[in-house]
Design an enzyme around this catalytic site. Structure first.
Site, PDB file in Angstrom:
ATOM      1  N   THR A 138       1.692   3.926 -20.833  1.00  0.00           N
ATOM      2  CA  THR A 138       2.733   4.451 -19.952  1.00  0.00           C
ATOM      3  C   THR A 138       2.318   4.077 -18.542  1.00  0.00           C
ATOM      4  O   THR A 138       1.168   4.233 -18.161  1.00  0.00           O
ATOM      5  CB  THR A 138       2.896   5.966 -20.107  1.00  0.00           C
ATOM      6  OG1 THR A 138       3.073   6.264 -21.475  1.00  0.00           O
ATOM      7  CG2 THR A 138       4.109   6.461 -19.344  1.00  0.00           C
ATOM      8  N   SER A 188      11.768  13.909 -22.865  1.00  0.00           N
ATOM      9  CA  SER A 188      10.721  13.173 -22.156  1.00  0.00           C
ATOM     10  C   SER A 188      10.296  13.956 -20.918  1.00  0.00           C
ATOM     11  O   SER A 188      11.084  14.691 -20.340  1.00  0.00           O
ATOM     12  CB  SER A 188      11.257  11.802 -21.728  1.00  0.00           C
ATOM     13  OG  SER A 188      10.291  11.131 -20.952  1.00  0.00           O
ATOM     14  N   SER A 189       9.023  13.778 -20.544  1.00  0.00           N
ATOM     15  CA  SER A 189       8.556  14.351 -19.278  1.00  0.00           C
ATOM     16  C   SER A 189       8.621  13.332 -18.149  1.00  0.00           C
ATOM     17  O   SER A 189       8.340  13.672 -16.995  1.00  0.00           O
ATOM     18  CB  SER A 189       7.103  14.807 -19.416  1.00  0.00           C
ATOM     19  OG  SER A 189       6.982  15.765 -20.425  1.00  0.00           O
ATOM     20  N   THR A 200       7.284   3.540 -20.929  1.00  0.00           N
ATOM     21  CA  THR A 200       6.330   3.997 -21.951  1.00  0.00           C
ATOM     22  C   THR A 200       6.514   3.292 -23.275  1.00  0.00           C
ATOM     23  O   THR A 200       7.624   3.073 -23.734  1.00  0.00           O
ATOM     24  CB  THR A 200       6.426   5.525 -22.173  1.00  0.00           C
ATOM     25  OG1 THR A 200       5.333   5.952 -22.979  1.00  0.00           O
ATOM     26  CG2 THR A 200       7.726   5.938 -22.848  1.00  0.00           C
ATOM     27  N   GLY A 214       1.342  10.210 -18.087  1.00  0.00           N
ATOM     28  CA  GLY A 214       0.526  11.410 -18.318  1.00  0.00           C
ATOM     29  C   GLY A 214       1.161  12.458 -19.209  1.00  0.00           C
ATOM     30  O   GLY A 214       0.766  13.622 -19.176  1.00  0.00           O
ATOM     31  N   GLY A 215       2.161  12.043 -20.013  1.00  0.00           N
ATOM     32  CA  GLY A 215       2.767  13.005 -20.944  1.00  0.00           C
ATOM     33  C   GLY A 215       3.306  14.216 -20.199  1.00  0.00           C
ATOM     34  O   GLY A 215       3.913  14.093 -19.137  1.00  0.00           O
ATOM     35  N   ASP A 223       7.383  13.123 -29.356  1.00  0.00           N
ATOM     36  CA  ASP A 223       7.935  13.927 -28.265  1.00  0.00           C
ATOM     37  C   ASP A 223       9.006  14.893 -28.762  1.00  0.00           C
ATOM     38  O   ASP A 223       9.457  15.762 -28.020  1.00  0.00           O
ATOM     39  CB  ASP A 223       8.538  13.030 -27.174  1.00  0.00           C
ATOM     40  CG  ASP A 223       7.463  12.351 -26.339  1.00  0.00           C
ATOM     41  OD1 ASP A 223       6.292  12.755 -26.424  1.00  0.00           O
ATOM     42  OD2 ASP A 223       7.796  11.412 -25.596  1.00  0.00           O
TER      43      ASP A 223
HETATM   44  O1  DON Z   1       8.302  10.538 -22.479  1.00  0.00           O
HETATM   45  C1  DON Z   1       7.266  11.190 -22.391  1.00  0.00           C
HETATM   46  O2  DON Z   1       7.184  12.246 -21.811  1.00  0.00           O
HETATM   47  C2  DON Z   1       5.992  10.643 -23.034  1.00  0.00           C
HETATM   48  N1  DON Z   1       6.328   9.815 -24.158  1.00  0.00           N
HETATM   49  C3  DON Z   1       5.228   9.872 -22.001  1.00  0.00           C
HETATM   50  C4  DON Z   1       3.907   9.433 -22.552  1.00  0.00           C
HETATM   51  C5  DON Z   1       2.862   9.253 -21.533  1.00  0.00           C
HETATM   52  O3  DON Z   1       3.053   9.474 -20.375  1.00  0.00           O
HETATM   53  C6  DON Z   1       1.534   8.868 -22.042  1.00  0.00           C
HETATM   54  N2  DON Z   1       0.692   8.585 -20.908  1.00  0.00           N
HETATM   55  N3  DON Z   1      -0.306   8.643 -20.537  1.00  0.00           N
END
Ligand code: DON
Length: 257
Positions: A65, A136-137, A83, A157-158, A107
């Protein structure tokens, strides 16, 4: 015992499955095999788990990401958070498009109806259903002042992304920090469940009194090495000058001409 546990669990991953379908080697219950494993234990040093992988392939692919913040000479701005998730996403390339499709199935709510203190969220809006996209975040952000871009930001960063971007906006808009300081400033994250606040170690170590005060207030505070990667651009509203700041936490750089 720790080293024995590691080896036993490695073998569990390597050999064990439904015995009606999988042939499980006899050696697992033989003394000579146990002795062979035991003799390879270094009693003074921990064996890194990946060294025990043997024929099991350990993926070295990190999460993919990425945040890009771009502005051109006409002040057209783009904030892109892109991502794949890990291991090349879904590993499907769009024919003639040349790009990979991501895999964000995790997610979606993992267990419908199960929301627990560990942070699993099973509430209805994000349950899996046909023709539905997962929550999604990601929040690529362009802040405008009087219709003109002031800040272009975002982060991987999820679930921490939202709070990383919140920090960037508060630092620049409310605290009037210059962009470099705003990106470098230590970050913190609370996501309702689990009920704990993660604070980047730099902040926690620099301000032990604040951490102690938070704990006295009843917050569960945990240290986190690093949160997000917020490559950002700030446009000076007075002069129109462009300032780019790459986040030093992961990788990337600022460039312009
Ligand atoms: O869409 C989202 O919130 C997650 N799939 C994003 C994943 C992510 O940021 C992983 N990163 N470090």
């Amino acid at each position: 015992m720790i080293e024995a546990m590691k080896r036993a669990y490695r073998d569990r991953a390597c050999y064990l499955g439904d015995p009606d379908v999988v042939s499980i080697p006899d050696k697992l219950t033989r003394k000579d095999y146990a002795r062979q494993l035991a003799s390879a234990i270094d009693r003074r040093h921990a064996t890194p788990s990946t060294q025990l992988a043997g024929e099991i392939r350990i993926s070295t692919e990190p999460d993919h990401t990425t945040q890009l913040s771009v502005i051109d000479r006409d002040r057209m701005a783009v904030s892109l958070t892109y991502t794949l998730e890990s291991e090349y996403g879904s590993r499907v390339v769009v024919p003639e498009g040349g790009f990979l499709l991501n895999d964000e199935m995790n997610d979606f709510a993992w267990l419908p109806g199960v929301t627990d203190a560990t942070g699993r969220i099973g509430t209805p809006p994000n349950q899996v259903a046909p023709r539905k996209r997962m929550l999604s975040s990601m929040c690529p952000t362009i802040i405008l002042r009087e219709g003109r871009p002031l800040l272009i930001t975002g982060s991987p960063g999820g679930r921490t992304i939202i709070n990383t971007v919140l920090g960037m906006v508060v630092n620049v808009v409310d605290f009037h920090m210059d962009l470099r300081a705003a990106v470098d400033a230590p970050r913190l994250h609370h996501q309702w469940l689990p009920d704990r606040v993660k604070i980047e170690a730099t902040l926690a170590r620099a301000h032990p009194e604040t951490v102690a005060a938070l704990r006295r207030m009843g917050h569960r505070v945990e240290e986190d090495e690093s949160q997000g990667d917020a490559h950002s651009i700030w446009i000076d509203p007075a002069t129109g000058d462009l300032v780019g700041a790459a986040d030093k936490r992961e990788d990337g750089r600022a460039a312009g001409d």
